[in-house]
Enzyme design. Structure first.
Site, PDB file in Angstrom:
ATOM      1  N   HIS A 194     -10.025   1.489   1.804  1.00 35.32           N
ATOM      2  CA  HIS A 194      -9.551   2.826   2.190  1.00 35.32           C
ATOM      3  C   HIS A 194     -10.729   3.774   2.448  1.00 35.32           C
ATOM      4  O   HIS A 194     -10.617   4.709   3.252  1.00 35.32           O
ATOM      5  CB  HIS A 194      -8.679   3.429   1.082  1.00 35.32           C
ATOM      6  N   HIS A 209      -9.057  -3.883  -1.848  1.00 33.38           N
ATOM      7  CA  HIS A 209      -8.050  -3.101  -1.121  1.00 33.38           C
ATOM      8  C   HIS A 209      -8.366  -1.605  -1.197  1.00 33.38           C
ATOM      9  O   HIS A 209      -8.378  -0.913  -0.164  1.00 33.38           O
ATOM     10  CB  HIS A 209      -6.655  -3.393  -1.699  1.00 33.38           C
ATOM     11  N   GLU A 210      -8.625  -1.119  -2.412  1.00 33.71           N
ATOM     12  CA  GLU A 210      -8.857   0.324  -2.569  1.00 33.71           C
ATOM     13  C   GLU A 210     -10.139   0.755  -1.862  1.00 33.71           C
ATOM     14  O   GLU A 210     -10.179   1.821  -1.228  1.00 33.71           O
ATOM     15  CB  GLU A 210      -8.893   0.707  -4.047  1.00 33.71           C
ATOM     16  N   CYS A 213       0.859  -1.185   0.000  1.00 36.91           N
ATOM     17  CA  CYS A 213       0.000   0.000   0.000  1.00 36.91           C
ATOM     18  C   CYS A 213       0.889   1.227   0.000  1.00 36.91           C
ATOM     19  O   CYS A 213       1.872   1.281   0.747  1.00 36.91           O
ATOM     20  CB  CYS A 213      -0.893  -0.011   1.239  1.00 36.91           C
TER      21      CYS A 213
HETATM   22 NI    NI Z   1      -3.628   1.057  -0.199  1.00 32.83          NI
END
Ligand code: NI
Length: 177
Positions: free
Chosen positions: A149, A145-146, A103
């Site tokens: 966030h 994953h994104e 990341c």
């Molecule tokens: Ni990330």
């Protein structure tokens, strides 16, 4: 546009739940500028994707893909460049697979994270047009994953076995951090 500073783990702005993109912002110069900054920042850092909160913008916007061969993920298949606003994710089965992630907000480290292997996701593009895709594997991993966030979740919180968490140059000497 410009390369922005990427917030690093420990910054409390990465822990916020981001706000939906309001209808009034779609197709605006402000949203285009944000996306251009995200793209420049992602490219400069050789990221596979980036989320608006990583540059301190508390909106539900992520971008990913389109980078061609990526020195940080040399074995990853290509993903088309995608702007995804107000995403909705729907796993298509309970199947999950562990895979290594990094990341841009956690520089120099990699960890093994389980993610759903088959995923349908949808949302809006920069003009507010709705779209939907069914994906699997690395593409599904990047989206999960994104989008994490946007809910204030960094991947280390998803690692189930912390022995599989370490410095990239120690774990994978051939890779770029
Ligand atoms: Ni990330």
């Amino acid at each position: 546009m410009s390369i922005r500073e990427i917030l690093r783990m420990g910054d409390e702005r990465l822990l916020r739940v981001a706000e939906p993109v309001p209808t009034s912002l779609f197709a605006s110069e402000a949203l285009r500028a944000l996306i251009a900054d995200l793209r420049d920042t992602m490219a400069a850092a050789s990221g596979a994707g980036i989320a608006a909160p990583q540059i301190g913008v508390n909106l539900r916007v992520v971008i990913f893909g389109g980078t061609g061969p990526n020195p940080r993920y040399p074995d990853a298949p290509g993903i088309p460049f995608t702007v995804l606003c107000n995403p909705v994710l729907e796993p298509l089965s309970d199947a999950r697979q562990a895979g290594w992630e990094g990341c841009l907000s956690v520089p120099g480290l990699r960890g093994e994270v389980p993610r759903f292997t088959h995923l349908r996701y949808g949302g809006q593009d920069a003009d507010g047009a709705a779209f939907e895709r069914t994906v699997e594997g690395f593409h599904a991993r990047v989206v999960q994953h994104e989008c994490d966030h946007l809910d204030g979740i960094l991947y280390p919180r998803r690692i189930e076995d912390l022995t599989n968490f370490g410095f990239t140059d120690v774990l994978f000497p051939a890779l770029v951090a």
